[in-house]
Design an enzyme around this catalytic site. Structure first.
Site, mmCIF file in Angstrom:
data_model
loop_
_atom_site.group_PDB
_atom_site.id
_atom_site.type_symbol
_atom_site.label_atom_id
_atom_site.label_comp_id
_atom_site.label_asym_id
_atom_site.label_seq_id
_atom_site.Cartn_x
_atom_site.Cartn_y
_atom_site.Cartn_z
ATOM 1 N N GLY A 112 0.833 -1.192 0.000
ATOM 2 C CA GLY A 112 0.000 0.000 0.000
ATOM 3 C C GLY A 112 0.871 1.246 0.000
ATOM 4 O O GLY A 112 2.094 1.183 -0.081
ATOM 5 N N THR A 116 8.094 5.794 -2.789
ATOM 6 C CA THR A 116 9.241 6.009 -1.924
ATOM 7 C C THR A 116 10.496 5.586 -2.689
ATOM 8 O O THR A 116 10.424 5.160 -3.838
ATOM 9 C CB THR A 116 9.124 5.251 -0.584
ATOM 10 O OG1 THR A 116 10.132 5.739 0.309
ATOM 11 C CG2 THR A 116 9.271 3.759 -0.765
ATOM 12 N N ALA A 215 12.763 -0.563 5.649
ATOM 13 C CA ALA A 215 13.998 -0.019 5.071
ATOM 14 C C ALA A 215 14.546 1.043 6.010
ATOM 15 O O ALA A 215 13.844 2.006 6.357
ATOM 16 C CB ALA A 215 13.720 0.595 3.702
ATOM 17 N N CYS A 237 6.370 8.785 0.507
ATOM 18 C CA CYS A 237 5.202 8.326 1.261
ATOM 19 C C CYS A 237 4.277 9.493 1.605
ATOM 20 O O CYS A 237 3.613 9.494 2.651
ATOM 21 C CB CYS A 237 5.622 7.592 2.530
ATOM 22 S SG CYS A 237 6.578 6.104 2.206
#
Length: 320
Positions: A112, A116, A215, A237
């Site tokens: 979702g 990024t 990450a 994001c």
């Protein structure tokens, strides 16, 4: 039973060194997921075959912008901007070239969220586990996300004395770096900085089998120069680019990139195995919490290299 760790090296064959592609990591992840799904399809706990061990992939990918399911398709102008070459410090730099000009890939992912970036200076942790496996604790989707966040928080605290926090509305790990300013009477006053994201999180599940993960920005360029800082090219994001930080910035230390391999990855893997509840977490005499795979076996299986007599050579794509 220990956690199976698959570290994908960033510089296995090339000079100057290169990072593995996001697509290569996805291929390895898919194979591990299929092993778990096949076991579940065969009857799960009633099957005579033992369940596959929980696994963890760690790697630093080549520069990649990933698109989430909520992301509208980028326009041609946006694609052109994202695809411009970046000045990237390589993960374990060769003596001949500390920096490389690399063109980012643009990849659609099943997670979702919005766009990024992943690339050099960052470490990705992708667990491939069955949330209901008999080999460890059971998790809901929400508690699994919390597991990834808690593992990251504990690792950053233990390894780098970084106090992070989570935000229920924004998955991932956040931090504030305080600074000292002069007060009205000339005294020093400690002021907290803005909230900044040090680790981005995105997961995808299929029949309770996990994909993707978290990450951590270890040491990445955070300037306003889009030639160096990829986050300036997007709203990561949905955030402003200056809301991104790194372990190096928060720790206030000059951290060599090698420290990500020597400290961050093994500590995160151990913490994850402990919180996951693998058998060896309760009985340390049974063996290590984490056991690493030999990369060369995966390189052969994925067709990156092939056997040639007693040695190996890089697999070449055949021309048809």
């Amino acid at each position: 039973m220990s956690l199976r760790h698959i570290p994908i090296p960033s510089t296995p064959w090339a000079h100057p060194p290169v990072c593995p592609t996001y697509n290569l990591a996805t291929r390895i992840q898919t194979k591990l997921q299929e092993d778990l799904l096949s076991w579940k399809a065969a009857g799960g706990t009633s099957s005579s075959a033992p369940p596959p061990r929980p696994a963890l992939m760690t790697f630093t990918p080549a520069p990649t912008f990933t698109l989430g399911r909520r992301q509208p398709p980028p326009t041609s102008a946006e694609r052109a901007e994202m695809s411009k070459r970046l000045i990237c410090e390589t993960y374990r730099p060769a003596s001949r070239a500390d920096f490389s000009f690399l063109k980012p890939a643009i990849v659609q992912t099943p997670r979702g969220g919005l766009t990024t970036y992943h690339g050099p200076g960052q470490v990705l942790f992708w667990p491939i586990i069955d949330l209901k496996s008999p080999l460890h604790n059971h998790f809901t989707v929400r508690s699994y996300v919390s597991l990834l966040e808690k593992t990251t928080l504990e690792t950053l605290r233990k390894a780098y004395n970084i106090s992070g926090f989570t935000d229920p509305k924004n998955p991932g790990v956040w931090a504030r770096k305080s600074r000292i300013v002069m007060g009205p009477d000339g005294d020093d006053i400690e002021v907290e900085g803005q909230e900044e994201k040090v680790a981005a999180l995105g997961v995808h599940l299929r029949r309770n089998v996990t994909g993707l993960g978290i990450a951590i920005n270890f040491r990445m360029p955070l300037s306003s120069n889009p030639k160096e800082n990829p986050f300036v090219r997007i709203s990561p994001c949905g955030m402003e680019s200056d809301a991104v930080t790194s372990v190096a910035k928060l720790s206030g230390r000059t951290l060599p990139l090698e420290d990500a391999v020597d400290t961050l990855i093994p500590m995160w893997a151990d913490e994850f195995a402990r919180q996951l509840g693998v058998a060896n977490a309760a009985n340390r005499d049974a063996g290590p919490l984490v056991e690493a795979d030999t990369w060369i076996n995966w390189a052969i299986d994925m067709g990156i290299v092939k056997r040639k007599n007693s040695g190996f050579e890089i697999a070449r794509k055949r021309k048809h």
